[in-house]
Design a protein around this motif. Structure first.
Motif, PDB file in Angstrom:
ATOM      1  N   ARG A  79       4.000 -12.268  -4.832  1.00 49.22           N
ATOM      2  CA  ARG A  79       3.773 -11.537  -6.088  1.00 49.22           C
ATOM      3  C   ARG A  79       2.280 -11.364  -6.349  1.00 49.22           C
ATOM      4  N   GLU A  80       1.495 -12.398  -6.066  1.00 50.80           N
ATOM      5  CA  GLU A  80       0.047 -12.300  -6.276  1.00 50.80           C
ATOM      6  C   GLU A  80      -0.563 -11.291  -5.313  1.00 50.80           C
ATOM      7  N   LEU A  81      -0.119 -11.293  -4.059  1.00 46.98           N
ATOM      8  CA  LEU A  81      -0.618 -10.314  -3.095  1.00 46.98           C
ATOM      9  C   LEU A  81      -0.340  -8.893  -3.569  1.00 46.98           C
ATOM     10  N   GLU A  82       0.867  -8.670  -4.069  1.00 50.57           N
ATOM     11  CA  GLU A  82       1.212  -7.335  -4.571  1.00 50.57           C
ATOM     12  C   GLU A  82       0.318  -6.939  -5.741  1.00 50.57           C
ATOM     13  N   HIS A  83       0.066  -7.873  -6.665  1.00 45.83           N
ATOM     14  CA  HIS A  83      -0.765  -7.570  -7.828  1.00 45.83           C
ATOM     15  C   HIS A  83      -2.210  -7.284  -7.424  1.00 45.83           C
ATOM     16  N   VAL A  84      -2.710  -8.012  -6.409  1.00 41.90           N
ATOM     17  CA  VAL A  84      -4.081  -7.765  -5.935  1.00 41.90           C
ATOM     18  C   VAL A  84      -4.185  -6.356  -5.355  1.00 41.90           C
ATOM     19  N   ILE A  85      -3.198  -5.959  -4.553  1.00 43.37           N
ATOM     20  CA  ILE A  85      -3.230  -4.623  -3.949  1.00 43.37           C
ATOM     21  C   ILE A  85      -3.048  -3.542  -5.010  1.00 43.37           C
ATOM     22  N   GLU A  86      -2.151  -3.770  -5.958  1.00 43.29           N
ATOM     23  CA  GLU A  86      -1.978  -2.795  -7.042  1.00 43.29           C
ATOM     24  C   GLU A  86      -3.271  -2.646  -7.834  1.00 43.29           C
ATOM     25  N   GLY A  87      -3.914  -3.785  -8.150  1.00 40.35           N
ATOM     26  CA  GLY A  87      -5.170  -3.738  -8.883  1.00 40.35           C
ATOM     27  C   GLY A  87      -6.250  -3.007  -8.107  1.00 40.35           C
ATOM     28  N   ALA A  88      -6.325  -3.252  -6.789  1.00 37.76           N
ATOM     29  CA  ALA A  88      -7.330  -2.588  -5.955  1.00 37.76           C
ATOM     30  C   ALA A  88      -7.114  -1.085  -5.924  1.00 37.76           C
ATOM     31  N   MET A  89      -5.861  -0.669  -5.815  1.00 35.50           N
ATOM     32  CA  MET A  89      -5.578   0.764  -5.723  1.00 35.50           C
ATOM     33  C   MET A  89      -5.830   1.487  -7.039  1.00 35.50           C
TER      34      MET A  89
ATOM     35  N   GLU B  68     -11.702   6.984  -1.653  1.00 36.75           N
ATOM     36  CA  GLU B  68     -11.668   6.250  -0.387  1.00 36.75           C
ATOM     37  C   GLU B  68     -10.237   6.211   0.170  1.00 36.75           C
ATOM     38  N   ASP B  69     -10.146   5.982   1.477  1.00 36.81           N
ATOM     39  CA  ASP B  69      -8.820   5.909   2.089  1.00 36.81           C
ATOM     40  C   ASP B  69      -8.492   4.503   2.585  1.00 36.81           C
ATOM     41  N   SER B  70      -9.323   3.514   2.212  1.00 32.64           N
ATOM     42  CA  SER B  70      -9.010   2.127   2.560  1.00 32.64           C
ATOM     43  C   SER B  70      -9.444   1.206   1.417  1.00 32.64           C
ATOM     44  N   ILE B  71      -8.787   0.050   1.342  1.00 30.71           N
ATOM     45  CA  ILE B  71      -9.130  -0.943   0.316  1.00 30.71           C
ATOM     46  C   ILE B  71     -10.263  -1.795   0.852  1.00 30.71           C
ATOM     47  N   ASN B  72     -11.395  -1.795   0.159  1.00 36.77           N
ATOM     48  CA  ASN B  72     -12.501  -2.640   0.584  1.00 36.77           C
ATOM     49  C   ASN B  72     -12.857  -3.654  -0.501  1.00 36.77           C
ATOM     50  N   TYR B  73     -13.873  -4.449  -0.205  1.00 37.62           N
ATOM     51  CA  TYR B  73     -14.252  -5.553  -1.087  1.00 37.62           C
ATOM     52  C   TYR B  73     -14.483  -5.120  -2.529  1.00 37.62           C
ATOM     53  N   SER B  74     -15.118  -3.976  -2.728  1.00 41.12           N
ATOM     54  CA  SER B  74     -15.470  -3.530  -4.082  1.00 41.12           C
ATOM     55  C   SER B  74     -14.255  -3.176  -4.922  1.00 41.12           C
ATOM     56  N   HIS B  75     -13.115  -2.922  -4.263  1.00 37.84           N
ATOM     57  CA  HIS B  75     -11.907  -2.554  -5.006  1.00 37.84           C
ATOM     58  C   HIS B  75     -11.108  -3.761  -5.479  1.00 37.84           C
TER      59      HIS B  75
ATOM     60  N   VAL C  30       0.848  -1.206   0.000  1.00 35.24           N
ATOM     61  CA  VAL C  30       0.000   0.000   0.000  1.00 35.24           C
ATOM     62  C   VAL C  30       0.877   1.246   0.000  1.00 35.24           C
ATOM     63  N   ASP C  31       1.913   1.252   0.848  1.00 31.89           N
ATOM     64  CA  ASP C  31       2.832   2.400   0.905  1.00 31.89           C
ATOM     65  C   ASP C  31       3.543   2.587  -0.440  1.00 31.89           C
ATOM     66  N   LYS C  32       3.948   1.470  -1.044  1.00 34.15           N
ATOM     67  CA  LYS C  32       4.655   1.532  -2.319  1.00 34.15           C
ATOM     68  C   LYS C  32       3.786   2.176  -3.399  1.00 34.15           C
ATOM     69  N   TYR C  33       2.534   1.727  -3.513  1.00 36.04           N
ATOM     70  CA  TYR C  33       1.673   2.257  -4.578  1.00 36.04           C
ATOM     71  C   TYR C  33       1.067   3.602  -4.218  1.00 36.04           C
TER      72      TYR C  33
ATOM     73  N   VAL D 124      -3.935   6.124   0.526  1.00 34.16           N
ATOM     74  CA  VAL D 124      -4.699   5.017   1.097  1.00 34.16           C
ATOM     75  C   VAL D 124      -4.062   4.644   2.436  1.00 34.16           C
ATOM     76  N   ARG D 125      -4.879   4.565   3.480  1.00 31.49           N
ATOM     77  CA  ARG D 125      -4.345   4.332   4.823  1.00 31.49           C
ATOM     78  C   ARG D 125      -4.215   2.867   5.175  1.00 31.49           C
ATOM     79  N   GLU D 126      -5.170   2.047   4.703  1.00 29.61           N
ATOM     80  CA  GLU D 126      -5.205   0.687   5.239  1.00 29.61           C
ATOM     81  C   GLU D 126      -5.993  -0.244   4.323  1.00 29.61           C
ATOM     82  N   VAL D 127      -5.930  -1.514   4.689  1.00 27.66           N
ATOM     83  CA  VAL D 127      -6.771  -2.541   4.072  1.00 27.66           C
ATOM     84  C   VAL D 127      -7.930  -2.791   5.019  1.00 27.66           C
ATOM     85  N   ASP D 128      -9.148  -2.746   4.499  1.00 30.44           N
ATOM     86  CA  ASP D 128     -10.344  -2.972   5.291  1.00 30.44           C
ATOM     87  C   ASP D 128     -10.240  -4.289   6.072  1.00 30.44           C
ATOM     88  N   GLU D 129     -10.803  -4.311   7.268  1.00 29.42           N
ATOM     89  CA  GLU D 129     -10.698  -5.484   8.142  1.00 29.42           C
ATOM     90  C   GLU D 129     -11.231  -6.746   7.476  1.00 29.42           C
TER      91      GLU D 129
END
Length: 473
Positions: free
Chosen positions: A363-373, A379-386, A331-334, A342-347
């Motif tokens: 690598r997959e985790l990074e791609h999921v977060i990059e895709g979400a962002m 918004e300031d957090s990653i939620n399900y819809s992202h 999250v910090d990287k992107y 973006v502050r956080e990943v939704d609980e």
């Protein structure tokens, strides 16, 4: 007077022709920083049209890391003269430009009335140098770059650090996406070879005939069109050569590699003499070495020779405790790359991360977060819809939300237009936890394992929803 005007116009034409024909860039600004002279060569260097620059302020057209990086601005503001200074900046299209500048102020009656910059283009040269550096010394990672503090990860880090003390060959075993090259670079940078080249080659990226000449080099005349060319072993002299996916090499090349490891010499294709080498070999493999030997993907003798030190990088599913830390890092990287906050990943999303098996690993985790962002707007957090659709489609979200028709019926029975989404989701979550508790006879440990969350997380939710269970193991 007419002759004087005529001569002045001729002189103007001559000067303009000279300014446009000289083989250096010329950029002149007035006391306000507005461009008054901008020649053809400077247009080529900066990939700009004269109308984009002329009569416009320098800082409105070009982007510098800071104003002090502009030699023209320094000349204007401080009267500073610079000679043969390298400057890197960006044009209005974001293209990077690197020049060597001679810049000086224009002074009249003790006042700065403008500034002149004479520039030589070194953009291509700079790019070639960077490419060469990235090929010869692209080892930017150290052990401090490895994110995580789970026991399985800390154990392999400790073993890798011990391997920095010697020059023995290292075999790094791990699934795709676990960070094998990160460990290889860390070992190189932690060793006495850190100042020498680090060269990485993916053995699966090229056909056999090309990979052989790339590794061992060629002698002029060895085949039609062959030139005198040192291979990667020679280029990595004194340093480290990383051979990625060593199991993709054919058996003949593996035999040649074994000879290099044993004899510490290489022979270029078409040559008759051997050349001594001093290179540490680190190899990676993305399957279990025993399976690779059984499937004839890896020679047994090469495995014994390479695996003097063997490191097994744990898959992400075996070190899920590191997921929150890894997620924050990405999250910090992107945030930095995308200029976001973006502050956080939704609980709930984090729970799904902890429940998911991550076949593509870190690598997959990074791609999921990059895709979400990429899908976040305000918004300031990653939620399900992202979350990317492909992740939602195969993750625990799908199991939790859609696998049970009873939940679907529960939603139909309880959904009310006046109930907000969070309240509705809480009702579904409570129902599902109750159901899994009942299935596991209210055993907290078994229920937590079934849900893919920690005991502490489950206990928090049971307290939140006033649910009962037992502490049996």
């Amino acid at each position: 007077m007419t002759d004087q005007i005529h001569n002045f116009k001729n002189l103007n034409l001559i000067l303009k022709r000279i300014i446009d024909e000289i083989d250096v860039g010329l950029h002149v600004v007035d006391e306000k920083g507005n461009t008054i002279i901008y020649n053809q060569k400077m247009m080529q260097i900066e990939s700009m049209d004269i109308h984009d620059v002329l009569d416009k302020n320098l800082l409105d057209v070009f982007r510098f890391t800071k104003e002090g990086d502009s030699t023209l601005v320094l000349a204007l503001q401080e009267g500073k003269e610079t000679r043969n200074v390298k400057q890197t900046y960006f044009n209005n299209k974001g293209k990077e430009i690197t020049t060597i500048n001679n810049t000086f102020p224009v002074i009249k009656d003790g006042e700065i009335t403008g500034a002149v910059e004479i520039a030589k283009d070194v953009t291509k040269l700079e790019r070639l140098i960077r490419q060469n550096i990235s090929r010869r010394g692209n080892a930017r990672y150290t052990f401090e770059s490895i994110i995580g503090s789970s026991p399985p990860l800390l154990e392999v880090i400790e073993n890798a650090k011990r391997a920095t003390r010697t020059s023995s060959s290292v075999l790094i075993v791990g699934e795709t996406g676990t960070g094998k090259e990160l460990f290889a670079q860390s070992i190189h940078n932690g060793s006495i070879r850190s100042a020498a080249p680090f060269i990485s080659q993916n053995c699966a990226a090229l056909p056999d005939n090309l990979i052989e000449s790339l590794l061992f080099g060629t002698k002029k005349g060895a085949f039609t069109g062959a030139t005198e060319h040192p291979g990667l072993f020679e280029q990595a002299e004194g340093g480290t050569l990383l051979l990625d996916e060593i199991n993709s090499l054919n058996p003949n090349l593996q035999a040649k590699l074994l000879r290099v490891l044993q004899e510490k010499t290489i022979r270029r294709i078409g040559d008759t003499k051997d050349t001594p080498i001093n290179v540490r070999i680190i190899a990676t493999i993305n399957e279990d070495p025993i399976d690779a030997i059984a499937n004839q993907h890896l020679r047994k003798d090469l495995f014994y020779r390479l695996g003097v030190v063997t490191l097994f990088i744990p898959p992400l599913r075996d070190r899920k405790a590191d997921i929150p830390q890894l997620a924050k890092n990405f999250v910090d990287k992107y945030n930095e790359l995308f200029q976001m906050n973006v502050r956080e990943v939704d609980e709930q999303v984090m729970e799904s991360f902890l429940a998911y098996e991550w076949p593509g690993n870190v690598r997959e985790l990074e791609h999921v977060i990059e895709g979400a962002m990429n899908l976040i707007i305000n918004e300031d957090s990653i939620n399900y819809s992202h979350l990317p659709f492909q992740y939602r489609n195969k993750s625990k979200f799908k199991e939790v939300i859609t696998s049970d028709s009873a939940i679907e019926q529960f939603m139909l029975n309880t959904a009310q237009p006046t109930v907000q989404l969070k309240e509705q989701m809480d009702m579904i979550e409570k129902y599902y936890i109750q159901k899994v508790l009942k299935t596991n006879k209210y055993n907290i440990s078994a229920t937590a394992k079934h849900l893919g969350i920690s005991r502490q997380s489950l206990q928090y939710r049971m307290k939140k929803f006033n649910l009962q269970g037992n502490e049996g193991q």
